[in-house]
Design a protein around this motif. Structure first.
Motif, PDB file in Angstrom:
ATOM      1  N   LEU A   1       5.176  -6.540   5.879  1.00  0.00           N
ATOM      2  CA  LEU A   1       4.669  -5.199   6.198  1.00  0.00           C
ATOM      3  C   LEU A   1       3.315  -4.945   5.527  1.00  0.00           C
ATOM      4  CD1 LEU A   1       4.977  -2.712   3.877  1.00  0.00           C
ATOM      5  CD2 LEU A   1       7.391  -3.230   4.238  1.00  0.00           C
ATOM      6  N   ALA A   2       3.073  -5.535   4.341  1.00  0.00           N
ATOM      7  CA  ALA A   2       1.756  -5.395   3.707  1.00  0.00           C
ATOM      8  C   ALA A   2       0.687  -6.102   4.543  1.00  0.00           C
ATOM      9  CB  ALA A   2       1.794  -5.951   2.287  1.00  0.00           C
ATOM     10  N   LEU A   3       1.033  -7.286   5.051  1.00  0.00           N
ATOM     11  CA  LEU A   3       0.077  -8.009   5.893  1.00  0.00           C
ATOM     12  C   LEU A   3      -0.162  -7.272   7.213  1.00  0.00           C
ATOM     13  CD1 LEU A   3       1.322 -11.664   5.288  1.00  0.00           C
ATOM     14  CD2 LEU A   3      -0.766 -10.604   4.399  1.00  0.00           C
ATOM     15  N   ASP A   4       0.885  -6.651   7.742  1.00  0.00           N
ATOM     16  CA  ASP A   4       0.719  -5.889   8.979  1.00  0.00           C
ATOM     17  C   ASP A   4      -0.168  -4.674   8.753  1.00  0.00           C
ATOM     18  OD1 ASP A   4       1.846  -5.575  11.869  1.00  0.00           O
ATOM     19  OD2 ASP A   4       2.029  -3.570  10.989  1.00  0.00           O
ATOM     20  N   ALA A   5      -0.064  -4.053   7.578  1.00  0.00           N
ATOM     21  CA  ALA A   5      -0.925  -2.914   7.264  1.00  0.00           C
ATOM     22  C   ALA A   5      -2.393  -3.321   7.261  1.00  0.00           C
ATOM     23  CB  ALA A   5      -0.535  -2.324   5.907  1.00  0.00           C
ATOM     24  N   ILE A   6      -2.669  -4.565   6.860  1.00  0.00           N
ATOM     25  CA  ILE A   6      -4.048  -5.078   6.868  1.00  0.00           C
ATOM     26  C   ILE A   6      -4.500  -5.349   8.295  1.00  0.00           C
ATOM     27  CG2 ILE A   6      -5.515  -7.015   6.166  1.00  0.00           C
ATOM     28  CD1 ILE A   6      -3.656  -7.307   3.694  1.00  0.00           C
ATOM     29  N   TYR A   7      -3.661  -6.057   9.043  1.00  0.00           N
ATOM     30  CA  TYR A   7      -4.038  -6.493  10.397  1.00  0.00           C
ATOM     31  C   TYR A   7      -4.147  -5.337  11.384  1.00  0.00           C
ATOM     32  CZ  TYR A   7      -3.012  -8.120  15.141  1.00  0.00           C
ATOM     33  OH  TYR A   7      -3.021  -8.307  16.499  1.00  0.00           O
TER      34      TYR A   7
ATOM     35  N   MET B   1     -10.489   0.998   8.389  1.00  0.00           N
ATOM     36  CA  MET B   1     -10.353   1.647   7.089  1.00  0.00           C
ATOM     37  C   MET B   1     -11.417   1.125   6.117  1.00  0.00           C
ATOM     38  SD  MET B   1      -7.901   3.878   7.234  1.00  0.00           S
ATOM     39  CE  MET B   1      -7.326   4.125   5.546  1.00  0.00           C
ATOM     40  N   PRO B   2     -11.630   1.851   5.003  1.00  0.00           N
ATOM     41  CA  PRO B   2     -12.576   1.361   3.992  1.00  0.00           C
ATOM     42  C   PRO B   2     -12.118   0.019   3.402  1.00  0.00           C
ATOM     43  CG  PRO B   2     -12.038   3.664   3.605  1.00  0.00           C
ATOM     44  CD  PRO B   2     -11.094   3.175   4.660  1.00  0.00           C
ATOM     45  N   ARG B   3     -13.073  -0.729   2.890  1.00  0.00           N
ATOM     46  CA  ARG B   3     -12.771  -2.057   2.357  1.00  0.00           C
ATOM     47  C   ARG B   3     -11.710  -1.991   1.255  1.00  0.00           C
ATOM     48  NH1 ARG B   3     -16.785  -7.057   1.918  1.00  0.00           N
ATOM     49  NH2 ARG B   3     -17.156  -6.246   4.006  1.00  0.00           N
ATOM     50  N   GLU B   4     -11.719  -0.911   0.465  1.00  0.00           N
ATOM     51  CA  GLU B   4     -10.753  -0.794  -0.641  1.00  0.00           C
ATOM     52  C   GLU B   4      -9.311  -0.778  -0.127  1.00  0.00           C
ATOM     53  OE1 GLU B   4     -13.356   1.096  -0.199  1.00  0.00           O
ATOM     54  OE2 GLU B   4     -14.665   0.612  -1.907  1.00  0.00           O
ATOM     55  N   TYR B   5      -9.117  -0.260   1.079  1.00  0.00           N
ATOM     56  CA  TYR B   5      -7.775  -0.249   1.672  1.00  0.00           C
ATOM     57  C   TYR B   5      -7.240  -1.671   1.810  1.00  0.00           C
ATOM     58  CZ  TYR B   5      -4.343  -0.041   5.489  1.00  0.00           C
ATOM     59  OH  TYR B   5      -3.226  -0.196   6.273  1.00  0.00           O
ATOM     60  N   TYR B   6      -8.074  -2.581   2.290  1.00  0.00           N
ATOM     61  CA  TYR B   6      -7.638  -3.970   2.495  1.00  0.00           C
ATOM     62  C   TYR B   6      -7.443  -4.685   1.166  1.00  0.00           C
ATOM     63  CZ  TYR B   6      -9.055  -2.487   7.060  1.00  0.00           C
ATOM     64  OH  TYR B   6      -9.160  -1.766   8.218  1.00  0.00           O
ATOM     65  N   ARG B   7      -8.279  -4.354   0.189  1.00  0.00           N
ATOM     66  CA  ARG B   7      -8.086  -4.894  -1.158  1.00  0.00           C
ATOM     67  C   ARG B   7      -6.722  -4.490  -1.698  1.00  0.00           C
ATOM     68  NH1 ARG B   7     -11.092  -1.479  -5.230  1.00  0.00           N
ATOM     69  NH2 ARG B   7      -9.257  -0.227  -4.708  1.00  0.00           N
ATOM     70  N   ASP B   8      -6.384  -3.202  -1.538  1.00  0.00           N
ATOM     71  CA  ASP B   8      -5.115  -2.700  -2.060  1.00  0.00           C
ATOM     72  C   ASP B   8      -3.928  -3.393  -1.406  1.00  0.00           C
ATOM     73  OD1 ASP B   8      -6.430  -0.972  -3.740  1.00  0.00           O
ATOM     74  OD2 ASP B   8      -6.071   0.830  -2.531  1.00  0.00           O
ATOM     75  N   TRP B   9      -3.945  -3.491  -0.084  1.00  0.00           N
ATOM     76  CA  TRP B   9      -2.775  -4.038   0.597  1.00  0.00           C
ATOM     77  C   TRP B   9      -2.677  -5.549   0.481  1.00  0.00           C
ATOM     78  CZ3 TRP B   9       1.417  -1.620   1.259  1.00  0.00           C
ATOM     79  CH2 TRP B   9       1.400  -0.230   1.378  1.00  0.00           C
ATOM     80  N   LEU B  10      -3.793  -6.232   0.318  1.00  0.00           N
ATOM     81  CA  LEU B  10      -3.725  -7.664   0.036  1.00  0.00           C
ATOM     82  C   LEU B  10      -3.138  -7.877  -1.360  1.00  0.00           C
ATOM     83  CD1 LEU B  10      -4.292 -10.476   1.121  1.00  0.00           C
ATOM     84  CD2 LEU B  10      -6.595 -10.328   0.159  1.00  0.00           C
ATOM     85  N   GLY B  11      -3.493  -6.995  -2.295  1.00  0.00           N
ATOM     86  CA  GLY B  11      -2.888  -7.058  -3.624  1.00  0.00           C
ATOM     87  C   GLY B  11      -1.390  -6.819  -3.572  1.00  0.00           C
ATOM     88  N   VAL B  12      -0.976  -5.853  -2.770  1.00  0.00           N
ATOM     89  CA  VAL B  12       0.460  -5.589  -2.613  1.00  0.00           C
ATOM     90  C   VAL B  12       1.154  -6.813  -2.025  1.00  0.00           C
ATOM     91  CG1 VAL B  12       2.186  -4.226  -1.362  1.00  0.00           C
ATOM     92  CG2 VAL B  12       0.222  -3.082  -2.427  1.00  0.00           C
ATOM     93  N   ALA B  13       0.570  -7.410  -0.986  1.00  0.00           N
ATOM     94  CA  ALA B  13       1.167  -8.591  -0.358  1.00  0.00           C
ATOM     95  C   ALA B  13       1.350  -9.713  -1.376  1.00  0.00           C
ATOM     96  CB  ALA B  13       0.306  -9.066   0.806  1.00  0.00           C
ATOM     97  N   GLY B  14       0.337  -9.908  -2.232  1.00  0.00           N
ATOM     98  CA  GLY B  14       0.427 -10.954  -3.239  1.00  0.00           C
ATOM     99  C   GLY B  14       1.536 -10.701  -4.240  1.00  0.00           C
ATOM    100  N   GLU B  15       1.675  -9.447  -4.679  1.00  0.00           N
ATOM    101  CA  GLU B  15       2.732  -9.127  -5.632  1.00  0.00           C
ATOM    102  C   GLU B  15       4.108  -9.245  -4.989  1.00  0.00           C
ATOM    103  OE1 GLU B  15       1.893  -5.342  -7.425  1.00  0.00           O
ATOM    104  OE2 GLU B  15       0.489  -6.236  -8.859  1.00  0.00           O
ATOM    105  N   GLU B  16       4.225  -8.843  -3.715  1.00  0.00           N
ATOM    106  CA  GLU B  16       5.524  -8.979  -3.037  1.00  0.00           C
ATOM    107  C   GLU B  16       5.889 -10.450  -2.870  1.00  0.00           C
ATOM    108  OE1 GLU B  16       7.126  -6.428  -3.020  1.00  0.00           O
ATOM    109  OE2 GLU B  16       6.223  -4.696  -2.016  1.00  0.00           O
ATOM    110  N   SER B  17       4.894 -11.287  -2.612  1.00  0.00           N
ATOM    111  CA  SER B  17       5.142 -12.725  -2.506  1.00  0.00           C
ATOM    112  C   SER B  17       5.621 -13.286  -3.839  1.00  0.00           C
ATOM    113  CB  SER B  17       3.865 -13.437  -2.054  1.00  0.00           C
ATOM    114  OG  SER B  17       4.043 -14.837  -2.047  1.00  0.00           O
ATOM    115  N   TYR B  18       5.002 -12.847  -4.928  1.00  0.00           N
ATOM    116  CA  TYR B  18       5.433 -13.264  -6.269  1.00  0.00           C
ATOM    117  C   TYR B  18       6.866 -12.803  -6.526  1.00  0.00           C
ATOM    118  CZ  TYR B  18       5.861 -12.888 -11.368  1.00  0.00           C
ATOM    119  OH  TYR B  18       6.310 -12.951 -12.652  1.00  0.00           O
ATOM    120  N   HIS B  19       7.175 -11.567  -6.163  1.00  0.00           N
ATOM    121  CA  HIS B  19       8.541 -11.063  -6.322  1.00  0.00           C
ATOM    122  C   HIS B  19       9.517 -11.930  -5.535  1.00  0.00           C
ATOM    123  CE1 HIS B  19       6.932  -6.690  -7.055  1.00  0.00           C
ATOM    124  NE2 HIS B  19       6.628  -7.520  -8.036  1.00  0.00           N
TER     125      HIS B  19
END
Length: 255
Positions: free
Chosen positions: A80-86, A91-109
């Motif tokens: 769902l984090a990747l879908d939010a990006i795609y 959206m502003p660039r910071e939006y994609y930074r935030d959700w890519l960060g979320v995707a990375g943390e969810e992958s780590y989890h």
């Protein structure tokens, strides 16, 4: 859409590398495809929530089933984090930074919980699961404001409420590693809900909408079932919930 677990993790790491190297491609795609079912392995079998077996945590199988349910949520959260990006490409660039960060943390989890489940003698797919998180993601693909209100601020925020009791249950059965993992998840999920809150408020401001009234209206219009407590008000405040939202949730809890 990648269904292989290892390859999905590898491709996500590549996206993160492109971001740090400033080679991430922000060109809009010619078409945005609806994704009724994101890439996932053949197992677990997906069933309606009411058909999930009830297992006691005191048993080895019940213990593993709890960790498997958490693992499944983390896997869906990557998608769902990747879908939010795609899906939302203006959206502003910071939006994609935030959700890519979320995707990375969810992958780590996901990888952390999967390793723990393996040490309990099980693997992802050994228990059935439900697809509610992705179904809601699909149902909100028409409007980012609705997505932010309903997925991170409602469904994922529920994790802030239920994780502390799960920590107590794992502590009671002596699962020290499980307790430490859930503490990490709770800390990070507060940040993920805050990301949803921040961009929800951004969109409300852009559309000249009242955030509190809009949030409660989205719940009325789109949420399946009743929103009920107990709520973790402290964690929700950390995640950016306003005083009005907290007061509203308290009325739901008392009801």
């Amino acid at each position: 859409m990648e269904s292989d677990l290892g390859e999905k993790v590898r491709q996500l790491a590549l996206l993160q590398q492109w971001w740090t190297e400033d080679t991430f491609d922000f060109e809009p795609t010619s078409e945005i495809h609806k994704v009724p079912d994101a890439g996932r392995p053949e197992k677990p079998e997906l069933v309606p929530p009411r058909e999930l077996p009830k297992r006691r945590l005191g048993s080895k199988e019940g213990h593993a089933a709890l960790m498997h349910s958490i693992l499944h949520i983390e896997f869906n959260a990557v998608n769902l984090a990747l879908d939010a990006i795609y899906r939302f490409q203006d959206m502003p660039r910071e939006y994609y930074r935030d959700w890519l960060g979320v995707a990375g943390e969810e992958s780590y989890h996901f990888q952390m919980v999967r390793e723990h489940l393996y040490h309990l003698g099980y693997e992802y797919g050994d228990f059935p699961a439900h697809n509610g998180l992705w179904v809601t993601t699909y149902e909100t693909d028409h409007d980012l404001l609705v997505r932010m209100a309903l997925v991170p601020r409602t469904l994922e925020a529920r994790g802030l409420d239920v994780t502390p009791p799960m920590i107590q249950k794992l502590r009671a059965v002596g699962d020290k590693r499980g307790v430490e993992i859930l503490k990490i998840l709770l800390r990070d999920e507060i940040g993920h809900v805050e990301v949803g809150t921040r961009w929800f408020r951004y969109l409300c401001a852009e559309r000249s909408l009242n955030p509190f009234e809009t949030f409660t209206q989205v719940i009325d219009d789109y949420f399946h079932g009743d929103l009920r407590g107990p709520f973790n008000f402290e964690a929700r405040q950390e995640a950016g919930f306003s005083d009005d939202e907290i007061a509203w949730l308290k009325t739901l809890e008392s009801a």
